[in-house]
Design an enzyme around this catalytic site. Structure first.
Site, PDB file in Angstrom:
ATOM      1  N   HIS A 166       0.784  -1.395   0.376  1.00 54.91           N
ATOM      2  CA  HIS A 166       0.629   0.203  -0.122  1.00 54.91           C
ATOM      3  C   HIS A 166       0.546   1.491  -0.287  1.00 54.91           C
ATOM      4  O   HIS A 166       0.434   2.221  -0.711  1.00 54.91           O
ATOM      5  CB  HIS A 166      -0.715  -0.204   1.367  1.00 54.91           C
ATOM      6  CG  HIS A 166      -1.922   1.248   1.004  1.00 54.91           C
ATOM      7  ND1 HIS A 166      -2.084   1.774   0.137  1.00 54.91           N
ATOM      8  CD2 HIS A 166      -3.272   0.141   2.006  1.00 54.91           C
ATOM      9  CE1 HIS A 166      -3.697   2.031   0.147  1.00 54.91           C
ATOM     10  NE2 HIS A 166      -3.919   1.489   0.846  1.00 54.91           N
ATOM     11  N   ASP A 397      -8.755  -2.194 -20.208  1.00 55.12           N
ATOM     12  CA  ASP A 397      -9.268  -2.430 -21.407  1.00 55.12           C
ATOM     13  C   ASP A 397      -7.823  -3.250 -22.228  1.00 55.12           C
ATOM     14  O   ASP A 397      -7.138  -2.438 -23.373  1.00 55.12           O
ATOM     15  CB  ASP A 397      -9.884  -2.090 -22.598  1.00 55.12           C
ATOM     16  CG  ASP A 397      -9.980  -2.800 -24.262  1.00 55.12           C
ATOM     17  OD1 ASP A 397      -9.885  -4.212 -23.682  1.00 55.12           O
ATOM     18  OD2 ASP A 397     -11.071  -2.559 -24.859  1.00 55.12           O
TER      19      ASP A 397
END
Length: 452
Positions: A166, A397
């Site tokens: 993180h 995508d």
């Protein structure tokens, strides 16, 4: 149910920078002990194992390497000092560093995994890469920053799993990396990505604000006192189920009107405020009594490109790293569960945003105060939030179309956390991870509240 076909290391192409060192800002240090962020991105792309192995996987490996030359810190490691009084942590990339990529095939039910109803959380961890173990080098622990797994569901779809430390970056930066990899994978090279670098090329330099030295010292003094123990990527068993709840545009409009009719003087009611307040009050009611104590809602606001009290001009929108200003909202439990609890929660969240985020003179003013505020929340029931409709991972995508579903496995940690993301039909989706009993009650109250 899931078989690992191979685990390999993907380095950036040869001929790039030999090394890169980045200090941690106080934004990054804040997350040193919230170790692992875990996401799964599901794509409905029917293909065979032969096509997957012979075409898709080689392309993913090649384009991941191309992507890493633009994101060198992602291929590097966190160096955490063994002697915290002598030095501070730093990100380091050196030639030869690489990212772990696991390739797998799964017999799990793809349709079940991308559904919205409650499902056992443990099964999702088959699709998540295992982070390589830490090593030691001289006076540092060496912590890998990111690992990836691509899993085929033959004839159904593909899942891309991501686990990252993180402290490396917030959601916006990781989304930038994933969209870059997807864009390069779809085109087969990085020419399109490079040609659009004004929009996509990451900016790594740690811009120094007028108070950086003092703030970095304050945050490090706190963080170095906490034992450094990176969390397991597979915290099983979770004893949780996960589900998604849809807020249709008609629901959001109704909830906004409810707030405005009760508080006509409110300037602005955002979709975020509506969703956060509705989930917060629903959770408070479903979990039951918390006495007369306060309950807490914790959220972050992206500081990039936004006027604030620390950086002038503001940080660049393509800044890579953590860049969130945290806010804490407190409301008494009895007020949250009252008949007008939703309106009370919405007003409290909206007031906090107006006073501490939209006001550029107040946003990021005295960020060290967050350390004190968070310490006060230790024994108070709290709801946090991850994700945002503005950070849409479904847009990554790879040539398989937009993603079908995103799952945030980080919701399975201790306490209560919600995710917020766009659903495919343009509505808003809320992700929750709770015990089975808690989920049944929450789901019932969530539905009832929308149709009262």
């Amino acid at each position: 149910m899931t078989t690992v076909l191979e685990t390999c290391r993907i380095p950036p192409p040869q001929g790039g920078a030999a090394e890169l060192f980045l200090p941690l800002s106080f934004f990054d240090m804040m997350w040193l002990h919230f170790n692992t962020t875990r996401r799964l991105i599901f794509y409905r792309h029917p293909c065979s194992e032969v096509e997957f192995s012979n075409t898709i996987v080689p392309n993913l490996k090649h384009t991941l390497s191309l992507t890493l030359q633009h994101y060198l810190p992602v291929a590097g490691n966190l160096l955490y000092p063994l002697h915290t009084d002598a030095s501070k942590p730093v990100y380091r990339y050196i030639s030869g560093d690489s990212v772990s990529l696991t390739i797998a095939v799964s017999g799990l039910d793809f349709e079940e995994l991308v559904a919205n109803h409650a499902r056992e959380s443990d099964q999702f961890y088959d699709l998540l890469p295992r982070t390589p173990k830490m090593a030691e080098e001289e006076n540092y622990q060496i912590v890998p920053l990111i690992s990836l797994q691509v899993t085929l569901f033959p004839g159904r779809g593909i899942c891309v799993g991501l686990s990252n430390h993180h402290s490396l970056s917030d959601g916006r930066s990781i989304l930038g990396f994933m969209k870059a990899w997807a864009m390069i994978s779809k085109s087969g090279d990085d020419e399109v990505f490079v040609s659009r670098n004004g929009e996509y090329m990451p900016f790594f330099e740690r811009t120094v604000c007028k108070d950086s030295r003092r703030l970095n010292g304050i945050f490090w003094d706190v963080m170095k006192k906490i034992p450094f123990q990176p969390a397991a990527t597979h915290p099983l068993p979770t004893n949780r189920v996960r589900a998604s709840f849809i807020l249709h545009q008609s629901n959001i409009k109704t909830l906004k009107n409810l707030i405005l009719s009760a508080r006509p003087n409110i300037d602005r009611v955002s979709t975020f405020v509506v969703a956060a307040a509705y989930v917060w009050t629903t959770l408070a009611k479903s979990l039951g009594p918390a006495g007369d104590e306060d309950e807490v809602f914790i959220f972050g606001a992206d500081a990039r490109g936004r006027r604030n009290a620390l950086f002038d001009p503001p940080l660049a929108v393509n800044y890579f790293g953590n860049c969130l200003g945290g806010r804490v909202v407190r409301v008494e439990h009895r007020k949250l569960v009252a008949e007008d609890g939703f309106v009370v929660a919405a007003e409290a969240i909206g007031d906090e945003m107006k006073a501490k985020i939209y006001d550029g003179d107040e946003f990021l003013k005295s960020p060290e105060n967050l350390l004190t505020e968070m310490a006060k929340c230790k024994d108070i029931r709290a709801l946090g939030i991850t994700g945002s409709p503005k950070l849409d991972f479904t847009e990554a995508d790879f040539g398989w179309g937009e993603a079908e579903k995103v799952e945030f496995l980080s919701l399975d940690g201790a306490g209560y956390l919600m995710s917020l993301f766009n659903s495919r039909d343009g509505d808003l989706a809320v992700g929750m991870s709770l015990t089975k009993e808690e989920m049944e009650t929450f789901a019932s109250m969530f539905a009832i509240g929308l149709y009262m």
